[in-house]
Design an enzyme around this catalytic site. Structure first.
Site, PDB file in Angstrom:
ATOM      1  N   VAL A  60      -8.069  -3.322  -0.315  1.00 39.65           N
ATOM      2  CA  VAL A  60      -8.701  -4.631  -0.421  1.00 39.65           C
ATOM      3  C   VAL A  60      -7.738  -5.791  -0.162  1.00 39.65           C
ATOM      4  O   VAL A  60      -8.179  -6.922   0.058  1.00 39.65           O
ATOM      5  CB  VAL A  60      -9.362  -4.781  -1.806  1.00 39.65           C
ATOM      6  CG1 VAL A  60      -8.314  -5.022  -2.892  1.00 39.65           C
ATOM      7  CG2 VAL A  60     -10.417  -5.860  -1.818  1.00 39.65           C
ATOM      8  N   TYR A  61      -6.442  -5.550  -0.163  1.00 38.87           N
ATOM      9  CA  TYR A  61      -5.488  -6.642   0.018  1.00 38.87           C
ATOM     10  C   TYR A  61      -5.634  -7.240   1.425  1.00 38.87           C
ATOM     11  O   TYR A  61      -5.424  -6.559   2.435  1.00 38.87           O
ATOM     12  CB  TYR A  61      -4.045  -6.174  -0.173  1.00 38.87           C
ATOM     13  CG  TYR A  61      -3.673  -5.798  -1.590  1.00 38.87           C
ATOM     14  CD1 TYR A  61      -4.482  -6.136  -2.675  1.00 38.87           C
ATOM     15  CD2 TYR A  61      -2.505  -5.094  -1.851  1.00 38.87           C
ATOM     16  CE1 TYR A  61      -4.136  -5.786  -3.965  1.00 38.87           C
ATOM     17  CE2 TYR A  61      -2.149  -4.745  -3.143  1.00 38.87           C
ATOM     18  CZ  TYR A  61      -2.974  -5.090  -4.198  1.00 38.87           C
ATOM     19  OH  TYR A  61      -2.619  -4.737  -5.476  1.00 38.87           O
ATOM     20  N   SER A  62      -5.981  -8.511   1.466  1.00 41.88           N
ATOM     21  CA  SER A  62      -6.139  -9.238   2.731  1.00 41.88           C
ATOM     22  C   SER A  62      -7.030  -8.484   3.707  1.00 41.88           C
ATOM     23  O   SER A  62      -6.745  -8.378   4.898  1.00 41.88           O
ATOM     24  CB  SER A  62      -4.772  -9.540   3.368  1.00 41.88           C
ATOM     25  OG  SER A  62      -4.000 -10.369   2.524  1.00 41.88           O
TER      26      SER A  62
END
Length: 324
Positions: A60-62
């Protein structure tokens, strides 16, 4: 760099893990303060040069661009056999009723997506980012077991849940002969010590690796309390974590100990955490070279009992935040 075992496994990791939420295309997802690929690569390279072999990211990061940036950098700067890559699953990756969570469908789809973005055939540690209240834990655990048996992950871990939930998951895995969690990534720092009550003793008892996230309280332990950054001003989740009057007093104690020692505050805050029984590798985010230097220097900074008492004295119990 002296390496440590990841809990009861035979895997050796650096006692500092580089948190990769810092890396990603700015504006992709909720974070505007991330470093793009050009700025991220020197940080990752520096970490490797310092002996850090443990890298933690998440799907989900960036919007997945963190995994892409980290994967390309590690491929260019290191041999796959020399690095330990951890990623996570749970967060929303696409619209619709099945775009997030820990269902069998989500896990089996997202591990393949993460491997593609990272450019690797397997991850060393595949972690559930949070507890999924909408999916039976049995479904999640069996799917994770199948991911390991398929060779797509070497180990599995968990993050931020109640100790009773973690104990339940360990019990169910053992009952069914499924792969067990070997690590817990939870919220532990001088401003939030609630995990000392139940989770940390459970992990010590079960020989579970503890990988604290936000060990510097999103930077609040590294600077004057009223000094802000772009990240702090735009970090909606972070604003829910800290803010008690006692937090300001703890930060002031860190400043006093650091001044007396003649070292940066980050080294003191990390040294306190590293000296706690059962801590394996704090997950440290870095956007500048000195952040890495301070993290590594903290490994050799030994605080006295009096200094530890001074740092801990202002603390008061906090509400449970970060994983309900």
């Amino acid at each position: 760099m002296d390496y440590v075992k990841l809990g009861r496994t035979g895997l050796e990791v650096s006692p500092i893990c580089l948190g990769c939420m810092t890396f990603g295309v700015p504006g992709r997802g909720p974070h505007s303060w991330t470093l793009d690929e050009e700025k991220s690569r020197p940080i990752i390279k520096k970490a490797l040069e310092l002996g850090i072999n443990f890298f933690d990211t998440a799907n989900v990061y960036s919007d997945g661009t963190s995994e892409e940036i980290v994967g390309r950098a590690l491929k260019d700067f290191a041999s796959r056999q020399d690095v330990v890559i951890a990623t996570k699953v749970h967060g929303r990756m696409h619209p619709g009723p099945n775009g997030a969570g820990l269902s069998r469908r989500a896990i089996l789809a997202e591990i393949d997506n993460s491997l593609r973005r990272l450019g690797t055939d397997f991850v060393d540690l595949y972690q559930i980012h949070r507890w999924d209240h909408g999916t039976p834990i049995e479904e999640t655990l069996e799917a994770l077991h199948d991911v390991v048996k398929a060779g797509k992950a070497r180990y599995i871990g968990a993050s931020s849940m109640y100790a009773w939930q973690f104990a339940k998951a360990l019990y169910i895995s053992r009952l069914n002969g499924w792969t067990e969690f070997v690590s817990m990534q939870d919220h532990v720092n001088l401003l939030n010590r609630e995990e000392e009550r139940e989770m940390l003793p459970l992990c010590r008892d079960q020989k579970i690796a503890v990988l604290p996230w936000s060990p510097l309280a999103r930077g609040r332990l590294t600077r004057d309390w009223d000094e802000t950054t772009e990240r702090q001003n735009t970090d909606v989740f972070g604003k829910t974590l800290y803010g008690l009057d006692s937090d300001r007093q703890v930060a002031a104690a860190v400043a006093e100990v650091a001044k007396a020692r003649g070292v940066p505050r980050a080294q003191v805050a990390l040294a306190w955490l590293l000296q706690k029984d059962g801590i394996t590798a704090p997950i440290v985010g870095a956007s500048k070279f000195n952040h890495l230097d301070d993290a590594v220097a903290a490994l050799s900074l030994k605080l006295t009992a009096e200094e530890i008492a001074k740092l801990e004295a202002p603390y008061v119990p906090h509400p449970i935040v970060g994983f309900q």
